[in-house]
Design a protein around this motif. Structure first.
Motif, PDB file in Angstrom:
ATOM      1  N   LEU A   1      39.660  50.664  29.213  1.00  0.00           N
ATOM      2  CA  LEU A   1      39.216  50.925  31.004  1.00  0.00           C
ATOM      3  C   LEU A   1      39.658  50.093  32.034  1.00  0.00           C
ATOM      4  O   LEU A   1      40.344  49.940  32.047  1.00  0.00           O
ATOM      5  N   ARG A   2      39.600  51.349  32.802  1.00  0.00           N
ATOM      6  CA  ARG A   2      39.960  50.782  34.188  1.00  0.00           C
ATOM      7  C   ARG A   2      39.519  50.159  34.853  1.00  0.00           C
ATOM      8  O   ARG A   2      38.239  49.964  34.552  1.00  0.00           O
ATOM      9  N   PRO A   3      39.989  49.655  35.449  1.00  0.00           N
ATOM     10  CA  PRO A   3      38.869  48.403  36.981  1.00  0.00           C
ATOM     11  C   PRO A   3      37.931  48.134  36.979  1.00  0.00           C
ATOM     12  O   PRO A   3      36.518  47.665  36.851  1.00  0.00           O
TER      13      PRO A   3
ATOM     14  N   GLY B   1      28.226  42.711  37.853  1.00  0.00           N
ATOM     15  CA  GLY B   1      27.272  42.703  38.816  1.00  0.00           C
ATOM     16  C   GLY B   1      27.934  42.573  39.964  1.00  0.00           C
ATOM     17  O   GLY B   1      28.238  42.283  41.087  1.00  0.00           O
ATOM     18  N   TRP B   2      29.635  42.578  40.077  1.00  0.00           N
ATOM     19  CA  TRP B   2      30.638  42.139  40.932  1.00  0.00           C
ATOM     20  C   TRP B   2      30.856  43.353  41.852  1.00  0.00           C
ATOM     21  O   TRP B   2      30.858  44.582  41.495  1.00  0.00           O
ATOM     22  N   VAL B   3      30.227  43.499  42.935  1.00  0.00           N
ATOM     23  CA  VAL B   3      30.757  44.401  44.234  1.00  0.00           C
ATOM     24  C   VAL B   3      31.836  44.509  44.377  1.00  0.00           C
ATOM     25  O   VAL B   3      31.793  43.389  45.460  1.00  0.00           O
ATOM     26  N   PHE B   4      32.754  45.308  44.383  1.00  0.00           N
ATOM     27  CA  PHE B   4      33.856  45.017  43.995  1.00  0.00           C
ATOM     28  C   PHE B   4      34.159  46.096  45.452  1.00  0.00           C
ATOM     29  O   PHE B   4      33.337  47.304  45.567  1.00  0.00           O
ATOM     30  N   HIS B   5      35.317  45.938  46.128  1.00  0.00           N
ATOM     31  CA  HIS B   5      36.037  46.952  47.476  1.00  0.00           C
ATOM     32  C   HIS B   5      36.665  48.192  46.935  1.00  0.00           C
ATOM     33  O   HIS B   5      36.779  48.037  45.750  1.00  0.00           O
TER      34      HIS B   5
ATOM     35  N   VAL C   1      46.771  48.321  42.119  1.00  0.00           N
ATOM     36  CA  VAL C   1      45.669  46.942  42.451  1.00  0.00           C
ATOM     37  C   VAL C   1      45.109  47.093  42.927  1.00  0.00           C
ATOM     38  O   VAL C   1      43.821  47.054  43.137  1.00  0.00           O
ATOM     39  N   TYR C   2      45.526  47.621  44.650  1.00  0.00           N
ATOM     40  CA  TYR C   2      44.704  47.358  45.717  1.00  0.00           C
ATOM     41  C   TYR C   2      43.540  48.497  46.044  1.00  0.00           C
ATOM     42  O   TYR C   2      42.337  48.369  46.139  1.00  0.00           O
ATOM     43  N   LEU C   3      44.085  50.065  45.219  1.00  0.00           N
ATOM     44  CA  LEU C   3      43.078  50.347  45.248  1.00  0.00           C
ATOM     45  C   LEU C   3      42.582  50.953  44.082  1.00  0.00           C
ATOM     46  O   LEU C   3      41.200  51.630  43.589  1.00  0.00           O
ATOM     47  N   PHE C   4      42.484  49.959  42.974  1.00  0.00           N
ATOM     48  CA  PHE C   4      41.433  49.577  42.126  1.00  0.00           C
ATOM     49  C   PHE C   4      41.510  50.260  40.905  1.00  0.00           C
ATOM     50  O   PHE C   4      40.149  50.861  39.868  1.00  0.00           O
TER      51      PHE C   4
ATOM     52  N   ASP D   1      43.167  34.412  33.661  1.00  0.00           N
ATOM     53  CA  ASP D   1      42.440  35.854  33.564  1.00  0.00           C
ATOM     54  C   ASP D   1      42.871  36.576  34.470  1.00  0.00           C
ATOM     55  O   ASP D   1      42.406  36.751  35.941  1.00  0.00           O
ATOM     56  N   ARG D   2      42.053  38.300  33.610  1.00  0.00           N
ATOM     57  CA  ARG D   2      42.732  39.520  34.946  1.00  0.00           C
ATOM     58  C   ARG D   2      41.173  39.492  35.526  1.00  0.00           C
ATOM     59  O   ARG D   2      42.187  39.493  36.700  1.00  0.00           O
ATOM     60  N   THR D   3      40.361  38.669  35.067  1.00  0.00           N
ATOM     61  CA  THR D   3      39.219  39.347  36.404  1.00  0.00           C
ATOM     62  C   THR D   3      39.466  38.310  37.457  1.00  0.00           C
ATOM     63  O   THR D   3      39.553  38.726  39.282  1.00  0.00           O
ATOM     64  N   VAL D   4      40.104  37.445  37.260  1.00  0.00           N
ATOM     65  CA  VAL D   4      40.554  36.444  38.797  1.00  0.00           C
ATOM     66  C   VAL D   4      42.008  36.929  39.420  1.00  0.00           C
ATOM     67  O   VAL D   4      41.393  36.673  40.827  1.00  0.00           O
ATOM     68  N   LEU D   5      42.145  37.917  38.886  1.00  0.00           N
ATOM     69  CA  LEU D   5      43.566  38.064  39.406  1.00  0.00           C
ATOM     70  C   LEU D   5      42.987  39.339  40.249  1.00  0.00           C
ATOM     71  O   LEU D   5      43.187  39.703  41.771  1.00  0.00           O
ATOM     72  N   MET D   6      42.155  40.409  39.624  1.00  0.00           N
ATOM     73  CA  MET D   6      41.510  41.194  39.968  1.00  0.00           C
ATOM     74  C   MET D   6      40.901  40.811  41.255  1.00  0.00           C
ATOM     75  O   MET D   6      40.760  41.521  42.452  1.00  0.00           O
ATOM     76  N   ARG D   7      39.807  39.420  40.848  1.00  0.00           N
ATOM     77  CA  ARG D   7      38.602  39.384  42.217  1.00  0.00           C
ATOM     78  C   ARG D   7      39.988  38.878  43.025  1.00  0.00           C
ATOM     79  O   ARG D   7      40.128  38.629  44.730  1.00  0.00           O
ATOM     80  N   TRP D   8      41.491  38.168  43.707  1.00  0.00           N
ATOM     81  CA  TRP D   8      41.667  37.940  44.611  1.00  0.00           C
ATOM     82  C   TRP D   8      41.733  38.540  44.965  1.00  0.00           C
ATOM     83  O   TRP D   8      42.669  38.550  46.508  1.00  0.00           O
ATOM     84  N   ILE D   9      42.842  39.819  44.190  1.00  0.00           N
ATOM     85  CA  ILE D   9      43.454  40.476  45.105  1.00  0.00           C
ATOM     86  C   ILE D   9      42.505  41.575  45.709  1.00  0.00           C
ATOM     87  O   ILE D   9      42.530  42.140  46.684  1.00  0.00           O
ATOM     88  N   ASN D  10      41.365  42.627  44.986  1.00  0.00           N
ATOM     89  CA  ASN D  10      40.592  42.727  45.543  1.00  0.00           C
ATOM     90  C   ASN D  10      39.938  41.848  46.789  1.00  0.00           C
ATOM     91  O   ASN D  10      39.147  43.152  48.118  1.00  0.00           O
ATOM     92  N   GLY D  11      39.971  41.204  46.976  1.00  0.00           N
ATOM     93  CA  GLY D  11      39.079  40.260  47.640  1.00  0.00           C
ATOM     94  C   GLY D  11      40.105  40.125  49.316  1.00  0.00           C
ATOM     95  O   GLY D  11      39.328  40.102  50.168  1.00  0.00           O
TER      96      GLY D  11
END
Length: 222
Positions: A104-106, A114-118, A171-174, A31-41
Motif C-alpha cells: 500500500l501507498r501512504p 483518522g489522520w487528515v494528511f496534507h 514522499v512530500y507528495l505522499f 516508525d515510518r508513521t512518525v517520519l511521514m507525519r513529520w515530513i507531511n507536516g
C-alpha cells in the motif's frame, strides 16, 4: 575500477553514503508513521507547486530522453545510460509487482486511520505497489551516470542534490514512504555503477572505434 570510480567521483558518493547512514539510522529507530507525519507536516503552497512539477524530473521517461540525447555526444555514453536505466527499472518493477505486489501507498495505508494528511491539489495519488520507488530509482540512476560522465567532478554535488530532491518529492507528495525512496536510490545508483564499470571493462578488452563517435545531423545543401 569500481572503487576507483567512487574515489574519483567523491563529490557525489561521499555525501550520498553519509546520507544513507543518516536516513538508514532514522529508518531503523523511528516508525515510518512518525517520519511521514513529520515530513507531511512541513508543507507550504510554494513547495506544493515546486514538488508537483519537480517530480517529473524523476520520471523514467525523462531519464531515457536525456540519455538518448547522449547519442549526439558519444555512443558509448548513450549505451551505458540506456542499459543502466533499463536494468534499474526492470529490477525495481520486478520487486514492485512480484515480491512486494500490493504494497500500500501512504494514501491507502492511512485512509481509515483518522489522520487528515496534507495532499497537493490536482495530484492523482496511487494506492498500491509502493515499494520500492520507481521514480527514485530512475533519478538516482540518471544523475549517478551524469556524475560519472562529466569531466568536472564538482558537478557531483549538484547532481546528488537534484537526485535527492527528485526522490524527496515522492514522499512530500505522499506517493511513497521514506523506505521506498531509500531503497530506490540504492538500486538506481548501484545499477549504474555496475553497468558502467562492466561496460568500460569489456570495451577496454574489446575496443570498438564506433563507440567514441556520435550522431551528427548533416544539413542539406540547397
Amino acid at each position: 575500477m569500481l572503487f576507483r570510480l567512487i574515489r574519483q567521483n567523491y563529490s557525489f558518493f561521499l555525501p550520498y553514503i553519509l546520507l544513507l547512514i543518516v536516513v538508514g539510522s532514522m529508518l531503523s529507530q523511528l516508525d515510518r508513521t512518525v517520519l511521514m507525519r513529520w515530513i507531511n507536516g512541513v508543507n507550504h503552497p510554494f513547495w506544493d507547486q515546486f514538488f508537483y512539477y519537480l517530480t517529473d524530473l524523476a520520471d523514467g521517461a525523462v531519464g531515457f530522453g536525456i540519455v538518448i540525447g547522449l547519442v549526439f555526444v558519444r555512443y558509448r555514453w548513450a549505451l551505458a545510460g540506456i542499459l543502466s536505466l533499463l536494468i534499474a527499472g526492470l529490477f525495481t518493477q520486478l520487486l514492485k509487482h512480484s515480491f512486494f505486489a500490493g504494497e500500500l501507498r501512504p494514501s491507502a495505508f492511512y485512509k481509515n486511520s483518522g489522520w487528515v494528511f496534507h495532499t497537493v491539489d490536482g495530484l492523482n495519488l496511487h494506492s498500491v505497489n509502493s515499494f520500492p520507488s520507481g521514480h527514485s530509482t530512475s533519478v538516482f540512476a540518471l544523475f549517478c551516470l551524469l556524475t560519472l560522465l562529466v569531466s568536472n567532478k564538482h558537478w557531483g554535488w549538484l547532481f546528488l542534490f537534484l537526485a535527492v530532491l527528485g526522490a524527496y518529492s515522492r514522499v512530500y507528495l505522499f506517493q511513497h514512504f521514506v523506505a521506498d525512496i531509500y531503497v530506490g536510490s540504492i538500486i538506481g545508483t548501484v545499477s549504474t555503477l555496475l553497468v558502467f564499470t562492466g561496460l568500460e571493462s569489456y570495451w577496454q578488452q574489446h575496443p570498438q572505434k564506433w563507440l567514441d563517435k556520435r550522431l551528427e545531423l548533416r544539413r542539406r545543401v540547397a
